[in-house]
Design a protein around this motif. Structure first.
Motif, mmCIF file in Angstrom:
data_model
loop_
_atom_site.group_PDB
_atom_site.id
_atom_site.type_symbol
_atom_site.label_atom_id
_atom_site.label_comp_id
_atom_site.label_asym_id
_atom_site.label_seq_id
_atom_site.Cartn_x
_atom_site.Cartn_y
_atom_site.Cartn_z
ATOM 1 N N TRP A 235 -4.811 8.555 -5.546
ATOM 2 C CA TRP A 235 -5.923 7.757 -5.611
ATOM 3 C C TRP A 235 -7.291 8.664 -5.476
ATOM 4 O O TRP A 235 -7.087 9.979 -5.061
ATOM 5 C CB TRP A 235 -6.137 7.065 -4.259
ATOM 6 C CG TRP A 235 -5.075 5.793 -4.127
ATOM 7 C CD1 TRP A 235 -3.874 5.979 -3.764
ATOM 8 C CD2 TRP A 235 -5.446 4.273 -4.326
ATOM 9 N NE1 TRP A 235 -3.399 4.698 -3.578
ATOM 10 C CE2 TRP A 235 -4.264 3.977 -4.067
ATOM 11 C CE3 TRP A 235 -6.583 3.923 -4.747
ATOM 12 C CZ2 TRP A 235 -4.187 2.435 -4.594
ATOM 13 C CZ3 TRP A 235 -6.551 2.347 -4.902
ATOM 14 C CH2 TRP A 235 -5.422 1.782 -4.781
ATOM 15 N N PRO B 75 -7.754 12.627 3.462
ATOM 16 C CA PRO B 75 -6.536 13.056 2.448
ATOM 17 C C PRO B 75 -5.500 13.719 3.363
ATOM 18 O O PRO B 75 -4.298 13.603 2.791
ATOM 19 C CB PRO B 75 -7.206 13.601 1.542
ATOM 20 C CG PRO B 75 -8.453 14.446 2.108
ATOM 21 C CD PRO B 75 -8.925 13.348 3.209
ATOM 22 N N ALA C 144 -7.035 11.779 -3.400
ATOM 23 C CA ALA C 144 -6.309 11.853 -2.070
ATOM 24 C C ALA C 144 -4.634 11.635 -2.703
ATOM 25 O O ALA C 144 -4.354 10.911 -3.442
ATOM 26 C CB ALA C 144 -6.400 10.430 -1.300
ATOM 27 N N ARG D 265 -1.522 -1.775 -6.769
ATOM 28 C CA ARG D 265 -1.189 -0.692 -5.880
ATOM 29 C C ARG D 265 0.250 -0.988 -5.360
ATOM 30 O O ARG D 265 0.796 -2.254 -5.316
ATOM 31 C CB ARG D 265 -2.192 -0.831 -4.674
ATOM 32 C CG ARG D 265 -2.163 -2.024 -3.866
ATOM 33 C CD ARG D 265 -3.512 -2.086 -3.139
ATOM 34 N NE ARG D 265 -3.596 -3.379 -2.457
ATOM 35 C CZ ARG D 265 -4.381 -3.909 -1.605
ATOM 36 N NH1 ARG D 265 -5.378 -2.819 -1.562
ATOM 37 N NH2 ARG D 265 -4.379 -5.100 -0.730
ATOM 38 N N THR E 58 -0.988 10.888 -2.015
ATOM 39 C CA THR E 58 -0.177 9.958 -1.174
ATOM 40 C C THR E 58 0.969 10.595 -0.485
ATOM 41 O O THR E 58 1.429 11.666 -1.145
ATOM 42 C CB THR E 58 0.082 8.687 -1.815
ATOM 43 O OG1 THR E 58 0.961 8.916 -2.769
ATOM 44 C CG2 THR E 58 -0.918 7.802 -2.465
ATOM 45 N N TRP F 85 0.895 -1.118 0.066
ATOM 46 C CA TRP F 85 -0.099 0.024 0.270
ATOM 47 C C TRP F 85 0.758 1.301 0.012
ATOM 48 O O TRP F 85 1.879 1.047 -0.088
ATOM 49 C CB TRP F 85 -0.801 -0.026 1.107
ATOM 50 C CG TRP F 85 -2.067 -1.017 1.054
ATOM 51 C CD1 TRP F 85 -2.079 -2.156 1.617
ATOM 52 C CD2 TRP F 85 -3.192 -0.379 0.611
ATOM 53 N NE1 TRP F 85 -3.379 -2.733 1.407
ATOM 54 C CE2 TRP F 85 -4.064 -1.892 0.860
ATOM 55 C CE3 TRP F 85 -3.931 0.234 0.121
ATOM 56 C CZ2 TRP F 85 -5.509 -2.018 0.442
ATOM 57 C CZ3 TRP F 85 -5.257 0.461 -0.250
ATOM 58 C CH2 TRP F 85 -5.912 -1.025 -0.085
ATOM 59 N N GLU G 271 -1.412 6.276 6.063
ATOM 60 C CA GLU G 271 -1.368 6.535 4.508
ATOM 61 C C GLU G 271 -2.635 7.531 4.529
ATOM 62 O O GLU G 271 -3.558 7.746 5.185
ATOM 63 C CB GLU G 271 -1.782 5.446 3.626
ATOM 64 C CG GLU G 271 -2.972 4.564 4.108
ATOM 65 C CD GLU G 271 -2.949 3.215 3.081
ATOM 66 O OE1 GLU G 271 -2.199 3.101 2.515
ATOM 67 O OE2 GLU G 271 -3.863 2.535 3.493
ATOM 68 N N ASN G 272 -2.713 8.237 3.458
ATOM 69 C CA ASN G 272 -3.775 9.135 3.076
ATOM 70 C C ASN G 272 -4.835 8.671 2.492
ATOM 71 O O ASN G 272 -4.536 7.374 1.457
ATOM 72 C CB ASN G 272 -3.251 10.305 2.429
ATOM 73 C CG ASN G 272 -2.187 11.301 3.135
ATOM 74 O OD1 ASN G 272 -2.441 11.505 4.198
ATOM 75 N ND2 ASN G 272 -1.603 11.907 2.316
ATOM 76 N N SER G 273 -6.055 8.782 2.488
ATOM 77 C CA SER G 273 -7.173 8.194 1.733
ATOM 78 C C SER G 273 -8.191 9.245 1.521
ATOM 79 O O SER G 273 -8.355 10.205 1.941
ATOM 80 C CB SER G 273 -7.852 7.077 2.764
ATOM 81 O OG SER G 273 -8.577 7.828 3.688
ATOM 82 N N GLU H 76 -11.067 9.526 2.256
ATOM 83 C CA GLU H 76 -12.002 9.774 3.534
ATOM 84 C C GLU H 76 -11.065 10.902 4.381
ATOM 85 O O GLU H 76 -11.571 11.565 4.899
ATOM 86 C CB GLU H 76 -12.268 8.736 4.166
ATOM 87 C CG GLU H 76 -13.173 7.560 3.444
ATOM 88 C CD GLU H 76 -12.563 6.773 2.545
ATOM 89 O OE1 GLU H 76 -11.548 6.496 2.701
ATOM 90 O OE2 GLU H 76 -13.340 6.363 1.869
ATOM 91 N N VAL I 61 -10.203 4.181 -6.370
ATOM 92 C CA VAL I 61 -10.526 3.381 -5.116
ATOM 93 C C VAL I 61 -11.442 2.152 -5.389
ATOM 94 O O VAL I 61 -11.175 1.150 -4.614
ATOM 95 C CB VAL I 61 -11.073 4.222 -3.943
ATOM 96 C CG1 VAL I 61 -9.990 5.063 -3.742
ATOM 97 C CG2 VAL I 61 -12.351 4.986 -4.144
ATOM 98 N N HIS J 149 1.898 3.303 2.099
ATOM 99 C CA HIS J 149 2.042 3.784 3.491
ATOM 100 C C HIS J 149 3.358 4.510 3.667
ATOM 101 O O HIS J 149 4.286 4.693 2.766
ATOM 102 C CB HIS J 149 2.255 2.246 4.687
ATOM 103 C CG HIS J 149 3.204 1.596 4.174
ATOM 104 N ND1 HIS J 149 4.711 1.896 4.315
ATOM 105 C CD2 HIS J 149 2.846 0.134 4.125
ATOM 106 C CE1 HIS J 149 5.192 0.821 4.149
ATOM 107 N NE2 HIS J 149 4.293 -0.305 3.847
#
Ligand code: AHR
Length: 663
Positions: A522, A629, A529, A517, A531, A476, A623-625, A627, A511, A478
């Motif tokens: 993303w 970011p 988002a 990945r 990263t 991922w 990690e950023n997402s 939801e 996503v 991270h």
């Protein structure tokens, strides 16, 4: 209580001693500012776009309708039809012949029409406008037919299920493009597009399209603004496109043929996307390439974001992972049309508007040349099959276009048999640059800080064309993986005389529809988002400098080898901005004091207060997402030199970019 001078003096002396000895206990970096070692190429930190993870259709390309021309092998994939809908195949666009015929359902209370599901839904925002367009005609003649177009919540059973709607009046027997603008009354990430026949009679519909009005640079057939902006904000030096494995194709028929991607979008033929089926556990049978985002758009985007365009073309080898059999490839003696494609591409990009392909470019709205200078022949190729095919390309290209720099491949691995075989071959063929790829774990990245220190300086230059740290056990985005990339990148930067450009891969991922990945950016249908790796790339590219400076740590040349207290560093100067930039990556889990000594400044020069960007996370696996970011973001602070020295500290597991102006 009263203090005597003596009682105050002793603790102050003690405190100063502690502070001084503490701050001087760390390693001393010495930067020779007066003698730049060598240039950093403007191409250095770039981006690589491939249509993987729904990066084009469903991603950067802002089209919201899936299978808009009914050309998917299952012609109605992505569509639901109701009432009297017929699929036809003698439409106005030769290479996309299918269309639908909507006819009166025969009863006033029935409906005829169709519904498109978009790419994992259609994302719409309240108050924003969307441009619906369609090619249509009244096949039986007559004066007027009518369709109603709605954006709807497909789950809603409410009477008010339409988020917005509009009508299109179709007025003749000839095919014509009709448009209507829809303003969304709601924000919804998974809306659907519904079209109803509201007049009687029969109407034919082809190339049904929906775009946000607000695309990048406001262009029709445009790009999703937030995603294109994310690319622009990277200030990339080079833009490699369109792949990757999709250039090669699973077989030659499905290779990326740039000629199919230019001209009017309605007539660009569909291609399958190999990422549709490459990973059976990430199976996306509805993944195709519409080529709405094609070579013209790639060149235009390169220009808009200030990146050198770098197209990759097929060298006549279909994907070698998927084809052991030599008959899957083009025999060397039959490469003529492939070589011609390369020559025509240069004409498309740079040729006069009177030339065949220069005219196509001009008709698409760009009479000025795109200034193409770089061309990659082949992606991840290997074995003797590759150099034997690359050679005739190089001969023809050198003869017709000595100004073009040619990029060859070092295969799919960062080292090993194929790599060791291909590098000498690339030297023999005098490729200008060699494209190296590495998707490797943290350990590998940590061990490669000195990778380029000992590269032969005489042969081709290096293009690190695909790389990303794949964190062990957690594939991922991270923070720790990004930190390892940063450590490695200091080694790339220190060796900018041999490494001329580098591009992280892959760039984009939806996503809900990814195959591979980690990725740099993303998004879902509405959100983005960036990263931690994105921020690493951005911090390097926006502080890349123009020249590398000599850098020692405690008197020894910084090599990037593991073990220098877990510290990796590089120093550059920007002669245009009159800046000195020092990047330090602390891969250890201890805060470390460091001293930077800037030597070699002229007498009248001094360092100004600097700015410091740091990227850090107390949780290495954060990690950023979409939801959340903003979890990991660079922080900006000020940093004060004392004379030509800077006494500071770098946090545990962090990247620090320190920029000082020379006054
Ligand atoms: O970036 C994903 C894939 O990785 C590319 O298509 C290919 O070149 C490499 O194997």
């Amino acid at each position: 209580m009263r203090f005597s001078t003596k009682t105050l003096f002793l603790p102050v002396v003690f405190l100063l001693t502690v502070l001084t000895s503490h701050s001087q206990s760390g390693p001393v970096f010495t930067i020779q500012a007066g003698k730049p070692l060598f240039d950093i190429q403007p191409t250095m930190w770039g981006i690589f776009f491939e249509d993987i993870n729904y990066a084009a259709d469903g991603g950067l390309y802002a089209e919201l309708v899936k299978n808009r021309s009914f050309e998917f092998p299952q012609s109605l994939m992505g569509w639901k039809t109701f009432g009297n809908v017929e699929l036809m195949n003698n439409g106005p666009f030769e290479r996309n012949p299918h269309y639908v015929r909507l006819s009166d359902p025969g009863h006033g209370h029935k409906h005829t029409g169709l519904e498109n599901e978009g790419f994992t839904g259609i994302g719409v925002k309240e108050g924003e406008s969307y441009r619906f367009s369609v090619w249509a005609r009244l096949p039986e003649g007559g004066t007027e037919g009518k369709i109603r177009v709605e954006l709807v919540d497909p789950q809603s059973m409410d009477e008010q299920h339409a988020i917005t709607s509009g009508n299109v009046a179709v007025t003749g027997k000839e095919w014509k493009k009709y448009e209507v603008e829809l303003k969304s009354g709601k924000t919804m990430d998974k809306a659907a597009l519904r079209i109803f026949l509201v007049s009687g009679g029969t109407i034919d519909l082809e190339h049904i399209s929906l775009f946000p009005a607000d695309t990048w640079k406001g262009r029709p057939n445009g790009l999703r603004k937030d995603l294109a902006q994310a690319l622009a904000d990277l200030h990339p030096g080079v833009f490699r496109f369109p792949g990757g494995c999709i250039v090669e194709g699973t077989d030659l028929d499905t290779r990326y043929n740039w000629k199919n991607t230019v001209g009017p979008v309605e007539n660009r033929p569909l291609n399958e996307n190999r990422w549709n089926y490459t990973f059976p556990h990430r199976f996306f049978p509805d993944y195709y390439q519409s080529y709405g985002l094609g070579f013209f758009e790639f060149f235009q985007l390169s220009e808009e974001i200030g990146a050198e365009p770098l197209p990759v073309i097929s060298c006549g080898l279909a994907c070698q992972f998927q084809n052991n059999d030599s008959t899957a490839h083009v025999p060397v003696c039959d490469l003529g049309p492939y070589i011609q494609d390369a020559l025509d591409l240069i004409e498309f990009a740079n040729g006069a508007v009177t030339s065949k392909w220069g005219k196509v470019r001009a008709e698409m709205g760009h009479p000025a040349p795109f200034g193409l200078k770089l061309l990659a022949v082949g992606n991840e190729q290997w074995g003797p099959e590759y150099p034997s095919r690359l050679e005739p390309f190089i001969t023809a290209l050198r003869k017709a276009h000595p100004e073009i720099r040619i990029i060859g491949s070092a295969g799919p691995n960062s080292e090993g048999k194929q790599f060791d075989y291909l590098w000498p071959e690339m030297r023999k063929l005098k490729a200008d640059l060699v494209d190296e790829h590495f998707y490797r774990p943290e350990k590998w990245f940590l061990s490669q800080g000195a990778r380029y220190d000992s590269y032969d300086r005489k042969g081709p230059k290096v293009f690190a064309g695909e790389y990303a740290c794949h964190g062990v056990g957690k594939k991922w985005n991270h923070f720790n993986a990004s930190l390892m990339e940063a450590a490695f990148m200091t080694g790339v930067e220190r060796n900018a005389d041999i490494v001329h450009m580098a591009t992280y891969a892959p760039l984009f991922a939806h996503v809900d529809a990814w195959q591979w990945r980690p990725d740099l950016i993303w998004y879902d249908n509405l959100r983005v988002a960036l990263t931690a790796s994105y921020y690493v790339q951005q911090l390097f590219s926006t502080n890349k400098g123009t020249h590398v400076l000599s850098l020692t740590m405690d008197g020894k040349q910084v090599t990037g080898a593991e073990g220098q207290n877990g510290l990796f560093a590089s120093a550059v100067t920007d002669l245009l901005k009159q800046e000195i930039i020092v990047k330090v990556v602390n891969t250890s889990d201890k805060i470390q004091n460091i001293i930077l000594n800037i030597e070699g400044l002229k007498k009248q020069q001094k360092l100004s207060e600097g700015r410091c960007y740091s990227l850090q996370s107390s949780d290495p696996y954060a990690e950023n997402s979409v939801e959340d970011p903003g979890k990991i973001q660079p922080k900006k602070t000020e940093i004060q030199p004392v004379g030509n020295s800077i006494n500071t500290s770098v946090g545990a597991r962090s990247l620090y970019v320190m920029v000082f102006k020379i006054l």
